[in-house]
Design a protein around this motif. Sequence first.
Motif, short mmCIF file in Angstrom:
data_model
loop_
_atom_site.label_atom_id
_atom_site.label_comp_id
_atom_site.label_asym_id
_atom_site.label_seq_id
_atom_site.Cartn_x
_atom_site.Cartn_y
_atom_site.Cartn_z
N VAL A 145 37.02 39.72 49.11
CA VAL A 145 35.58 40.01 49.16
C VAL A 145 35.22 41.35 48.54
O VAL A 145 34.05 41.62 48.25
N ALA A 146 36.23 42.19 48.33
CA ALA A 146 36.01 43.50 47.69
C ALA A 146 37.12 43.71 46.66
O ALA A 146 38.07 44.46 46.90
N PRO A 147 37.02 43.05 45.51
CA PRO A 147 38.14 43.03 44.55
C PRO A 147 38.29 44.28 43.69
O PRO A 147 39.27 44.38 42.94
N TYR A 148 37.36 45.22 43.80
CA TYR A 148 37.46 46.44 43.00
C TYR A 148 38.10 47.54 43.87
O TYR A 148 37.49 48.03 44.83
N ILE A 149 39.32 47.90 43.55
CA ILE A 149 40.09 48.86 44.34
C ILE A 149 40.17 50.17 43.56
O ILE A 149 40.74 50.22 42.46
N THR A 180 46.51 42.69 43.02
CA THR A 180 46.19 42.61 41.60
C THR A 180 46.48 41.21 41.06
O THR A 180 45.68 40.63 40.32
N SER A 181 47.62 40.66 41.46
CA SER A 181 48.00 39.32 41.01
C SER A 181 47.04 38.25 41.52
O SER A 181 46.95 37.16 40.95
N GLN A 182 46.31 38.58 42.59
CA GLN A 182 45.37 37.62 43.17
C GLN A 182 43.93 37.92 42.76
O GLN A 182 42.99 37.43 43.38
#
Length: 357
Positions: free
Chosen positions: A231-235, A293-295
Amino acid sequence: MKQFLRSGVVAATLAVAGVSGAGVALAETMNVTIVAGHPPVFRWVKHASQTFIPAVNKALEGSGTTIEWSEQYGGSLAKVGEELEAVEEGLAEIGLVSSLFDPAKLAPQNVTYFTPFVVSDSTLVSEWMDKLQSSNADMKAAWEANGLEYLGGAIGIDDYLLMTNFPVKSIADLEGRKIGAPGPAVNWLKGTGAVGVSGNLTTYYNEIKTGVYDGVIVFASAALPGKLHEVAPYITKVGFGAQYAGGFAANKDWFDGLDPAVQQALRDAAEADRIAYHADLDASVSKFLEIMTSQGATVTEVDEGFRAQWAAGMDNVAKVWAEKLDDAGVNGSAVLKDYMDTMRAAGAQPVRNWDQE
């Protein structure tokens, strides 16, 4: 505080048909409840089962004392932030007490959360925070004032990240965004334009999914188990730093009534837990970031200029926190200096020396 040693004597009637029980040691079985608000999916709770309890049992082998454990995790007995009260009131003998979520009662223990950008090494933070619980008078007094005996087993938290449902390329991108953060970490958002909202790991996923938050301040070792990258893919690796979130504590009346050998077994097990937990943690952080990252997650690390800009734009929340404690009769300024001096002596190079301004 309640005195409530819940022990049962197993060996009983030995004098039968003229046979005397004299000289025969009584075996004692103690019923001990251990509590944590978080569920076992989180590493520090998992190690309570996998490291702490087995270490206590191993130490007591041959002593005549055994323990029957009741493990109450994930809100079954106490929610996150209620562990202290559960142990103080005698609902549990031992707790993984989240000082992070008891900022009023364990204020000195929260010093790391008011001093971001100090050091990213969670093993270092946990080792020295465990030592400070006994060497710093105000930290020690905070546990005792709440009827607790600190055992050790510091829960160090790996370097905090910013996870959002939008890309962050500059601090300006945070303007008006609602960001969830644990307890005092909300203060890290001051000066960024973001709206900080106090929250915890048990609710982050749904709150981002439903639009309550646009992102959260969290750490990698909990982000993956919590599936936050969905839900929060920007790390964004901001480098907020590693933190201390609590540790094992026992009801003091109960602990004081124990045989010294049992007391030592609990302390030694807490230390073994800290070492095992952090070895596990260190091995997982990079791995977990790779998995996210892979997901589909995107991981970005900011440069020193970004980090320095963020730190410089903050109010000196550490000074404000320390002065409030001073006014309340707790020597917050001394706690702040003690912690910062300790970390600098251990090799930390803070982005901002909060105690020296």
